[in-house]
Design an enzyme around this catalytic site. Structure first.
Site, PDB file in Angstrom:
ATOM      1  N   SER A  86      41.348  47.577  51.454  1.00  0.00           N
ATOM      2  CA  SER A  86      40.054  46.959  51.176  1.00  0.00           C
ATOM      3  C   SER A  86      38.933  47.801  51.790  1.00  0.00           C
ATOM      4  O   SER A  86      38.772  48.967  51.435  1.00  0.00           O
ATOM      5  CB  SER A  86      40.038  45.519  51.684  1.00  0.00           C
ATOM      6  OG  SER A  86      38.872  44.846  51.276  1.00  0.00           O
ATOM      7  N   HIS A 190      37.567  40.532  46.470  1.00  0.00           N
ATOM      8  CA  HIS A 190      38.423  41.078  45.421  1.00  0.00           C
ATOM      9  C   HIS A 190      38.740  40.050  44.336  1.00  0.00           C
ATOM     10  O   HIS A 190      39.842  40.003  43.797  1.00  0.00           O
ATOM     11  CB  HIS A 190      39.706  41.673  46.020  1.00  0.00           C
ATOM     12  CG  HIS A 190      39.417  42.719  47.053  1.00  0.00           C
ATOM     13  ND1 HIS A 190      38.872  43.942  46.723  1.00  0.00           N
ATOM     14  CD2 HIS A 190      39.541  42.704  48.397  1.00  0.00           C
ATOM     15  CE1 HIS A 190      38.693  44.644  47.843  1.00  0.00           C
ATOM     16  NE2 HIS A 190      39.076  43.912  48.857  1.00  0.00           N
TER      17      HIS A 190
END
Length: 313
Positions: A86, A190
């Site tokens: 991430s 996300h």
């Protein structure tokens, strides 16, 4: 072959930066980064409480700064691949010389702010599911309206959605899942909830002049190696609203012949996954400067192009 990886949001803990700032030149470097991005990284990394560093706009720059600071303390490293989970992808982009450190901090500052603003629209969150069969878990998440935002491998999937949906998941665990653990993050990252942040990060990325990766860079999108700096940035932008496939990244590490995995500060999460999913691969997490000697020894053993002297700083 050594893989160098950087953790994502949720790895931060109060005061975790304190011992790193005692290294020569570290405090001045972090102070300069703080000035460049308008955020007191020293305060947040040493004195702020857990709630303060949970703020997305704070946590993300803090994690990238810590990762870069700890990687610099290692000395010269020649990894066979780099990757980040991430927001750790921005750390990895700097480690691969796609961005210089200051540009990486400026980009992550904009990223954190944009994601914090998107998170404020609807109360959302994330939770890790430990254990279970993906063939059972994924349909269960879909039924609850949740997104599998992180497919981490080693029996771990992270679901994301509204707080009501997360509460429903805690109350209705999929069959075979041992535990559902809410994460220390402030949004459904996300997922489609981050769509408003994509255009903001795209504007920030357009201001940068990326270089091509100096070492193989492995992307969260699909575990693919990315050859150009332009594509690295494109993927960093698009990844905000798409799932992290860390399982595929680990598969790529193994295909590349990884024999060791080193996780920069605040390490622990990714080494834990690797221990379960990459048997036979040595792992080490940088948590404090006390880990540096062991890390340098690991580098000397598994990265032949690196200096043989583990005392080199």
């Amino acid at each position: 072959m050594l893989v160098l990886v950087a953790p994502g949001q949720g790895a931060q803990t109060p005061g975790f930066l304190t011992p790193w700032l005692e290294l020569p030149g570290a405090a001045d470097r972090v102070a300069a980064w703080s000035d460049a991005i308008g955020l007191d990284l020293v305060h947040y990394g040493t004195e702020a409480d857990a709630e303060a560093i949970r703020d997305t706009a704070v946590a993300q720059p803090l994690l990238v700064a810590a990762g870069l600071l700890s990687a610099t303390a290692l000395g010269e490293v020649a990894p066979g691949a780099v990757a980040g989970h991430s927001v750790g992808e921005i750390t990895a982009a700097a480690l691969a010389s796609v961005l210089d450190d200051t540009d990486a901090l400026r980009l992550v500052r904009r990223r954190g702010q944009a994601m914090a603003e998107a998170s404020a629209v609807t109360p959302t969150g994330m939770a890790a599911l430990l254990g279970g069969d993906p063939e059972v878990t994924l349909p269960h998440l879909e039924k609850l309206g949740l997104t599998p935002a992180n497919v981490n491998g080693a029996g771990q999937i992270v679901a994301a959605g509204t707080l009501e949906q997360i509460d429903a998941l805690v109350a209705q665990k999929p069959e075979g899942v041992r535990r559902v653990v809410p994460l220390k993050v402030a949004g459904a990252f996300h997922t489609e909830h981050m769509a408003p942040a994509v255009s903001e990060l795209e504007k920030a990325a357009a201001e940068l002049a990326p270089a091509d990766p100096s070492v193989p860079y492995v992307s969260n999108r699909d575990g693919a190696r990315v050859a150009t700096g332009t594509e690295v940035l494109e993927r960093l932008v698009g990844q905000l609203a798409n799932p992290v496939r860390w399982d595929l990244c680990m598969e790529t590490f193994q295909q590349l012949g990884a024999t060791a995995l080193l996780e920069v500060c605040p390490g622990g999460t990714l080494t834990g996954l690797a221990k379960r999913a990459m048997p036979g691969v040595k792992t080490l997490a940088l948590k404090t400067p006390d880990d540096l000697d062991a890390a340098r020894a690991l580098i000397a053993e598994h990265s032949p192009a690196a200096p043989a002297d583990p005392q080199t700083a």
